[in-house]
Design a protein around this motif. Sequence first.
Motif, short mmCIF file in Angstrom:
data_model
loop_
_atom_site.label_atom_id
_atom_site.label_comp_id
_atom_site.label_asym_id
_atom_site.label_seq_id
_atom_site.Cartn_x
_atom_site.Cartn_y
_atom_site.Cartn_z
N GLY A 1 -11.17 -1.57 5.33
CA GLY A 1 -10.86 -2.14 3.68
C GLY A 1 -10.61 -0.46 3.16
O GLY A 1 -9.98 0.41 2.17
N ALA A 2 -10.33 0.73 4.61
CA ALA A 2 -9.39 2.07 4.42
C ALA A 2 -9.06 2.29 3.14
O ALA A 2 -8.96 3.84 3.20
CB ALA A 2 -10.19 2.89 5.62
N LEU A 3 -7.86 1.79 3.71
CA LEU A 3 -6.57 2.16 3.04
C LEU A 3 -6.16 0.79 1.25
O LEU A 3 -4.97 0.82 1.56
CB LEU A 3 -5.60 2.36 4.19
N LYS A 4 -7.29 -0.21 1.48
CA LYS A 4 -6.94 -1.37 0.43
C LYS A 4 -6.27 -1.03 -0.90
O LYS A 4 -7.05 -0.03 -1.21
CB LYS A 4 -7.83 -1.88 1.04
N THR A 5 -4.64 -1.05 -0.82
CA THR A 5 -4.25 -0.93 -2.12
C THR A 5 -3.56 -1.61 -3.13
O THR A 5 -2.70 -2.63 -2.68
CB THR A 5 -3.34 0.50 -1.88
N PRO A 6 -3.85 -2.00 -4.05
CA PRO A 6 -3.07 -2.60 -5.23
C PRO A 6 -1.38 -2.61 -4.69
O PRO A 6 -0.38 -1.70 -4.57
CB PRO A 6 -3.26 -2.29 -6.58
N LYS A 7 -0.41 -3.66 -4.36
CA LYS A 7 1.07 -4.08 -4.56
C LYS A 7 1.17 -2.92 -5.43
O LYS A 7 2.60 -2.51 -5.31
CB LYS A 7 0.82 -5.87 -4.06
N ASP A 8 0.99 -2.87 -6.34
CA ASP A 8 2.26 -2.38 -7.83
C ASP A 8 1.94 -1.01 -7.25
O ASP A 8 2.97 -0.03 -7.13
CB ASP A 8 1.95 -2.94 -9.06
N LEU B 1 -3.12 -2.00 3.74
CA LEU B 1 -2.66 -1.35 2.65
C LEU B 1 -3.21 -2.70 2.36
O LEU B 1 -3.72 -3.06 1.34
CB LEU B 1 -0.88 -1.57 1.76
N GLU B 2 -2.78 -3.99 2.62
CA GLU B 2 -3.59 -5.27 2.18
C GLU B 2 -4.99 -5.84 2.31
O GLU B 2 -5.55 -6.39 2.58
CB GLU B 2 -2.82 -6.28 3.04
N GLY B 3 -5.77 -4.40 3.51
CA GLY B 3 -7.06 -4.99 4.44
C GLY B 3 -6.61 -5.92 5.44
O GLY B 3 -8.03 -6.81 5.69
N ASP B 4 -5.49 -6.68 6.61
CA ASP B 4 -5.60 -7.55 6.81
C ASP B 4 -5.59 -7.35 8.65
O ASP B 4 -4.94 -6.58 9.14
CB ASP B 4 -4.06 -8.54 6.61
N PRO B 5 -6.79 -7.17 8.94
CA PRO B 5 -6.83 -6.84 10.38
C PRO B 5 -5.68 -7.32 11.42
O PRO B 5 -5.99 -6.87 12.19
CB PRO B 5 -8.61 -6.27 10.86
N ALA B 6 -5.55 -8.55 10.89
CA ALA B 6 -5.02 -9.47 12.12
C ALA B 6 -3.68 -8.67 12.15
O ALA B 6 -3.19 -8.70 13.67
CB ALA B 6 -5.40 -10.93 11.62
N ARG B 7 -3.00 -8.71 10.97
CA ARG B 7 -1.90 -8.32 11.05
C ARG B 7 -1.91 -7.00 11.92
O ARG B 7 -0.55 -6.15 11.82
CB ARG B 7 -1.69 -8.10 9.15
N VAL B 8 -2.68 -5.74 10.99
CA VAL B 8 -2.23 -4.69 12.15
C VAL B 8 -2.28 -4.76 13.81
O VAL B 8 -1.70 -4.00 13.88
CB VAL B 8 -4.00 -3.72 11.00
N ALA B 9 -3.23 -6.18 14.30
CA ALA B 9 -3.67 -5.78 15.43
C ALA B 9 -2.36 -5.80 16.22
O ALA B 9 -2.15 -5.63 17.29
CB ALA B 9 -4.84 -6.13 15.31
#
Length: 143
Positions: free
Chosen positions: A86-93, A40-48
């Motif tokens: 950024g396939a699932l990047k979504t605003p935090k709200d 959701l953040e678009g942070d590949p390192a966190r997902v990995a």
Amino acid sequence: MSLLSLVMAATAATAPVPMAEAATLAAIEATCFDYVDGQLEGDPARVARALHPDLAKRSVIGDTPDERLGLRRMSKDELVSLTRQGALKTPKDQWNRSCRILDVTAETAVVRLETPWFVDHFHMGRYGDRWIIVNALWHMKPR
């Protein structure tokens, strides 16, 4: 099977998960949130860091012209690449997600992740103090 046997089997299937240590539950939940929040953040390192190198991520697609009992397959590298794009990047709200731990043993856990868009069922493995997603079976929710 007797009525009593059926009732006992149903009760066992819906019994609460035996409580693991709080630190274990927190580590499992942290892995689940690294997976979903990283996307959701678009942070590949966190997902990995949440994924086993030999991840098996699948969804049921049914029979296709090329495959009976078809599965859509995705590797760790593919999921990390989609996150980088950024396939699932979504605003935090707009985040609305939950991780529910269904079962825990000494070195395995079963977890259900739900968002407004999809549901994942994870098999996690314990590697030292880390919990890592080894398998994921998921489906998209109807829009």
